[in-house]
Structures are given as structure tokens and as C-alpha cells.
Write a protein that holds these residues in place. Structure first.
Motif, mmCIF file in Angstrom:
data_model
loop_
_atom_site.group_PDB
_atom_site.id
_atom_site.type_symbol
_atom_site.label_atom_id
_atom_site.label_comp_id
_atom_site.label_asym_id
_atom_site.label_seq_id
_atom_site.Cartn_x
_atom_site.Cartn_y
_atom_site.Cartn_z
ATOM 1 N N GLN A 128 2.705 4.479 -3.144
ATOM 2 C CA GLN A 128 3.793 4.211 -4.046
ATOM 3 C C GLN A 128 3.604 5.336 -5.155
ATOM 4 O OE1 GLN A 128 4.122 0.113 -5.166
ATOM 5 N NE2 GLN A 128 5.392 -0.344 -3.305
ATOM 6 N N SER A 129 2.474 5.288 -5.968
ATOM 7 C CA SER A 129 2.257 6.176 -7.002
ATOM 8 C C SER A 129 2.250 7.717 -6.534
ATOM 9 C CB SER A 129 0.685 6.004 -7.508
ATOM 10 O OG SER A 129 -0.105 6.085 -6.523
ATOM 11 N N SER A 130 1.966 7.950 -5.280
ATOM 12 C CA SER A 130 2.154 9.448 -4.660
ATOM 13 C C SER A 130 3.584 9.558 -4.732
ATOM 14 C CB SER A 130 1.284 9.820 -3.346
ATOM 15 O OG SER A 130 0.008 9.471 -3.624
ATOM 16 N N ALA A 131 4.395 8.615 -4.022
ATOM 17 C CA ALA A 131 5.661 9.166 -3.846
ATOM 18 C C ALA A 131 6.556 9.066 -5.302
ATOM 19 C CB ALA A 131 6.682 7.716 -2.963
ATOM 20 N N LEU A 132 6.275 8.448 -6.114
ATOM 21 C CA LEU A 132 6.737 8.652 -7.643
ATOM 22 C C LEU A 132 6.429 9.958 -8.073
ATOM 23 C CD1 LEU A 132 6.478 5.237 -9.118
ATOM 24 C CD2 LEU A 132 8.637 6.265 -8.638
ATOM 25 N N VAL A 133 5.175 10.229 -8.186
ATOM 26 C CA VAL A 133 4.994 11.652 -8.554
ATOM 27 C C VAL A 133 5.191 12.909 -7.952
ATOM 28 C CG1 VAL A 133 3.073 13.164 -8.984
ATOM 29 C CG2 VAL A 133 2.634 10.818 -9.671
ATOM 30 N N SER A 134 5.626 12.853 -6.588
ATOM 31 C CA SER A 134 6.283 13.478 -5.669
ATOM 32 C C SER A 134 7.582 13.739 -5.877
ATOM 33 C CB SER A 134 5.916 13.421 -4.129
ATOM 34 O OG SER A 134 4.490 13.400 -4.036
ATOM 35 N N ALA A 135 8.194 12.794 -6.077
ATOM 36 C CA ALA A 135 9.809 12.674 -6.469
ATOM 37 C C ALA A 135 10.091 13.638 -7.812
ATOM 38 C CB ALA A 135 10.247 11.577 -6.826
ATOM 39 N N LEU A 136 8.865 13.437 -8.708
ATOM 40 C CA LEU A 136 8.960 14.132 -10.113
ATOM 41 C C LEU A 136 8.616 15.417 -9.805
ATOM 42 C CD1 LEU A 136 9.003 13.822 -13.183
ATOM 43 C CD2 LEU A 136 6.672 13.506 -13.152
ATOM 44 N N VAL A 137 7.551 15.801 -9.037
ATOM 45 C CA VAL A 137 7.340 17.316 -8.878
ATOM 46 C C VAL A 137 8.441 17.994 -7.894
ATOM 47 C CG1 VAL A 137 5.467 18.531 -7.645
ATOM 48 C CG2 VAL A 137 4.727 16.959 -8.961
ATOM 49 N N ALA A 138 9.027 17.193 -7.008
ATOM 50 C CA ALA A 138 9.820 17.803 -6.281
ATOM 51 C C ALA A 138 11.139 18.133 -6.965
ATOM 52 C CB ALA A 138 10.424 16.779 -5.041
ATOM 53 N N GLY A 139 11.437 17.379 -7.942
ATOM 54 C CA GLY A 139 12.707 17.596 -8.917
ATOM 55 C C GLY A 139 12.396 18.858 -9.808
ATOM 56 N N MET A 140 11.125 18.820 -10.436
ATOM 57 C CA MET A 140 10.630 19.859 -11.068
ATOM 58 C C MET A 140 10.761 21.280 -10.468
ATOM 59 S SD MET A 140 7.363 18.332 -13.287
ATOM 60 C CE MET A 140 6.509 19.865 -12.959
ATOM 61 N N TYR A 141 10.316 21.281 -9.295
ATOM 62 C CA TYR A 141 10.094 22.741 -8.510
ATOM 63 C C TYR A 141 11.567 22.849 -7.855
ATOM 64 C CZ TYR A 141 5.015 22.840 -9.093
ATOM 65 O OH TYR A 141 3.957 23.015 -9.467
#
Length: 161
Positions: free
Chosen positions: A88-101
Motif C-alpha cells: 500500500q505504501s509503495s502504491a501511494l508513493v508510486s502514484a505520487l511519483v507517476a504524477g510528478m513524472y
């Protein structure tokens, strides 16, 4: 533990994407745009592989435990809970990173004629794809570790003590 909500991940992605796009426009007007590291999609892909391997391993162990195979190694509930929290934490951080990139990549689409910016747009696109793979692996891991619904816990059917 609450189930991971896709709407929350989509919201984080969109908000981070819009802010990143606006930040990239602002940063570009002041000077040079910060680069998208080549390691970003690689690290995200590695996290997706770890999550997927964990989910497949847990699924096999849970299946063997359900079928009561002799010598089947059970799954420690605390280890399964930790795996779900990691997912779950990886998914949240990945959503943030995907949005940034993603926001940065959308901004860079205007400058595809410049080779350096084109490379950065490609790295940003691969980062978004790898982040989506992390989210998919995390959701799969969560589904694997989900407890089956228990019909005995319905209200009004509790046994008298």
C-alpha cells in the motif's frame, strides 16, 4: 486494515501531475528544468518485481495451506500484514511519483525536437509505466492477502456465552 482505494491513487496522480506540470513550466521560465533520472524507472520496476514475487509466493503458500498439503509452510499473519502495508505504501508513493513524472513528461512533449528534452520525456514516460506496474502489483498483493469473508460474524448470530 483498510483496502487500497483506486480513486485515492488516481487523485494523488492527478494532483501531483498538475502541480508538476505547473512547476515544470515555472522552473523552465526561470532557468533549466531538473532532469528525470534514468534510475527512476529502473527502481520502480524493481519494486514492482519485489511486490509481484511476494504476492506469488504468498499465494502459493496460502493455497498449499488451504489444501492442507503435508509439509506446507504456513503464512505468518504479521508477515502478510507487513507485506500488505509495504504494498500500500509503495502504491501511494508510486502514484505520487507517476504524477510528478507524468506532469513533467507532458510539459516536455512541447520540446521533442530537442534531443536532451526528448530523452527526458522518454525517461518520464517509462517512469510512469513502471509506477503503474508497482500499483498493479500492490493491488494484486493486497487481493492475495485479503481474508475471506466470514459468514459467522454477521450481527445477531453470535453464540451466547
Amino acid at each position: 486494515m483498510r483496502e487500497l482505494r483506486i480513486r485515492l491513487l488516481a487523485g494523488v496522480f492527478v494532483v501531483a501531475g498538475v502541480l508538476s506540470w505547473a512547476g515544470a513550466r515555472l522552473w523552465n521560465s526561470v532557468g533549466t528544468l531538473p532532469s528525470v533520472p534514468l534510475a527512476a524507472p529502473v527502481v520502480l520496476a524493481l519494486i514492482a518485481v519485489v511486490l509481484l514475487a511476494t504476492a506469488i509466493s504468498l499465494r502459493a503458500r496460502l493455497k498449499a495451506q488451504r489444501e492442507r498439503r503435508p509439509g506446507a509452510k504456513g503464512v505468518d499473519p504479521l508477515m502478510a500484514a507487513r507485506a500488505v502495508v509495504f504494498g500500500q505504501s509503495s502504491a501511494l508513493v508510486s502514484a505520487l511519483v507517476a504524477g510528478m513524472y507524468g506532469g513533467t513528461g507532458v510539459f516536455l512533449l512541447e520540446f521533442l525536437d530537442i534531443p536532451a528534452r526528448r530523452d527526458q520525456a522518454v525517461y518520464a514516460g517509462f517512469s510512469v509505466l513502471a509506477a503503474v506496474a508497482v500499483i498493479a502489483a500492490a493491488v494484486f498483493l493486497e487481493r492475495v492477502c485479503k481474508l475471506p469473508e466470514d459468514d459467522d460474524d454477521t450481527p445477531g448470530t453470535a453464540a451466547a456465552a
